[in-house]
Design a protein around this motif. Sequence first.
Motif, mmCIF file in Angstrom:
data_model
loop_
_atom_site.group_PDB
_atom_site.id
_atom_site.type_symbol
_atom_site.label_atom_id
_atom_site.label_comp_id
_atom_site.label_asym_id
_atom_site.label_seq_id
_atom_site.Cartn_x
_atom_site.Cartn_y
_atom_site.Cartn_z
ATOM 1 N N UNK A 131 -11.398 10.782 40.021
ATOM 2 C CA UNK A 131 -11.341 12.194 39.647
ATOM 3 C C UNK A 131 -9.906 12.617 39.370
ATOM 4 N N UNK A 132 -9.735 13.358 38.278
ATOM 5 C CA UNK A 132 -8.448 13.985 37.971
ATOM 6 C C UNK A 132 -8.683 15.486 37.875
ATOM 7 N N UNK A 133 -7.629 16.244 38.158
ATOM 8 C CA UNK A 133 -7.728 17.698 38.156
ATOM 9 C C UNK A 133 -6.618 18.250 37.272
ATOM 10 N N UNK A 134 -6.941 19.316 36.526
ATOM 11 C CA UNK A 134 -5.940 19.959 35.685
ATOM 12 C C UNK A 134 -6.155 21.459 35.703
ATOM 13 N N UNK A 135 -5.065 22.176 35.554
ATOM 14 C CA UNK A 135 -5.120 23.632 35.490
ATOM 15 C C UNK A 135 -5.553 24.059 34.102
ATOM 16 N N UNK A 136 -6.340 25.107 34.050
ATOM 17 C CA UNK A 136 -6.756 25.661 32.760
ATOM 18 C C UNK A 136 -6.037 26.982 32.501
ATOM 19 N N UNK A 137 -5.114 27.353 33.393
ATOM 20 C CA UNK A 137 -4.339 28.588 33.263
ATOM 21 C C UNK A 137 -2.895 28.282 32.995
ATOM 22 N N UNK A 183 -9.721 41.751 31.946
ATOM 23 C CA UNK A 183 -10.463 43.008 31.848
ATOM 24 C C UNK A 183 -11.124 43.076 30.488
ATOM 25 N N UNK A 184 -12.387 43.409 30.498
ATOM 26 C CA UNK A 184 -13.135 43.484 29.254
ATOM 27 C C UNK A 184 -13.012 44.883 28.673
ATOM 28 N N UNK A 185 -12.842 44.951 27.358
ATOM 29 C CA UNK A 185 -12.626 46.244 26.726
ATOM 30 C C UNK A 185 -13.883 46.783 26.058
ATOM 31 N N UNK A 186 -14.841 45.928 25.763
ATOM 32 C CA UNK A 186 -16.061 46.375 25.101
ATOM 33 C C UNK A 186 -17.199 45.465 25.533
ATOM 34 N N UNK A 187 -18.418 45.971 25.423
ATOM 35 C CA UNK A 187 -19.569 45.159 25.773
ATOM 36 C C UNK A 187 -20.458 45.042 24.559
ATOM 37 N N UNK A 188 -20.994 43.939 24.191
ATOM 38 C CA UNK A 188 -20.722 42.648 24.798
ATOM 39 C C UNK A 188 -19.439 42.045 24.232
ATOM 40 N N UNK A 189 -18.663 41.414 25.080
ATOM 41 C CA UNK A 189 -17.443 40.754 24.667
ATOM 42 C C UNK A 189 -17.554 39.292 25.093
ATOM 43 N N UNK A 190 -17.334 38.386 24.187
ATOM 44 C CA UNK A 190 -17.443 36.960 24.492
ATOM 45 C C UNK A 190 -16.120 36.500 25.092
ATOM 46 N N UNK A 191 -16.196 35.976 26.312
ATOM 47 C CA UNK A 191 -15.002 35.513 27.016
ATOM 48 C C UNK A 191 -15.200 34.042 27.331
ATOM 49 N N UNK A 192 -14.263 33.215 26.910
ATOM 50 C CA UNK A 192 -14.412 31.778 27.139
ATOM 51 C C UNK A 192 -13.292 31.197 27.993
ATOM 52 N N UNK A 193 -12.303 31.977 28.350
ATOM 53 C CA UNK A 193 -11.148 31.445 29.077
ATOM 54 C C UNK A 193 -11.136 31.865 30.546
ATOM 55 N N UNK A 194 -12.301 31.803 31.220
ATOM 56 C CA UNK A 194 -12.357 32.216 32.621
ATOM 57 C C UNK A 194 -12.190 31.035 33.578
ATOM 58 N N UNK A 195 -12.021 29.831 33.037
ATOM 59 C CA UNK A 195 -11.838 28.649 33.873
ATOM 60 C C UNK A 195 -10.460 28.630 34.513
ATOM 61 N N UNK A 196 -10.405 28.231 35.784
ATOM 62 C CA UNK A 196 -9.142 28.117 36.513
ATOM 63 C C UNK A 196 -8.657 26.676 36.556
ATOM 64 N N UNK A 197 -9.518 25.784 37.071
ATOM 65 C CA UNK A 197 -9.199 24.361 37.128
ATOM 66 C C UNK A 197 -10.436 23.565 36.733
ATOM 67 N N UNK A 198 -10.187 22.340 36.254
ATOM 68 C CA UNK A 198 -11.269 21.448 35.871
ATOM 69 C C UNK A 198 -11.055 20.117 36.564
ATOM 70 N N UNK A 199 -12.080 19.623 37.253
ATOM 71 C CA UNK A 199 -12.057 18.309 37.867
ATOM 72 C C UNK A 199 -12.923 17.409 37.013
#
Length: 169
Positions: A163-169, A75-91
């Motif tokens: 291909x390898x897959x890893x969680x980003x969470x 949840x964002x608390x202010x605008x504009x807020x820079x968010x970089x951790x929205x990734x779930x998984x990376x292949x």
Amino acid sequence: MKNLTFLLLFPIAVFAGINIHAQKISDGQTIDINGMAVTFNILNKESVEAGGKSYDRYKVSASVKNTSDKAFNIRLSAFPQIVSNIGLVELDCINATGARLTSKKIELKMKAQMINVTYSAYDKSGKLITSTIPVTGSYYFDPGDTINDNAIFIVPQGEKPDVSVRSMK
């Protein structure tokens, strides 16, 4: 001397730590990672030539489904807020060349929740004008949600995407 040894070994330890949690995934396979079902598919293959060398060009698809009862939420608390951790998984395609503006990775990210914000402002003539703009209010990945993305991988001829897959969470 101790500091020099630490500085030389630290990047190796960090790199090894990043790859420890990566798992290999092949065409048509689904892997469960922390309550997320990750699927990788090869959609088509064609041969291409670049710089006098032959390569195989793969169009691939990846998806992640939230199979847990846990929702991921930012949840964002202010605008504009820079968010970089929205990734779930990376292949990551280890043998992809990245030639011709193609991908080496697919990062599946949370969905953005857009909110319409209405605001009032005066124009140059002093008249009050009301406008509405869409603003990102949060990022989410609810139970049962699926997120898909496609990419193009170019690999050396005769090889399949590694291909390898890893969680980003």
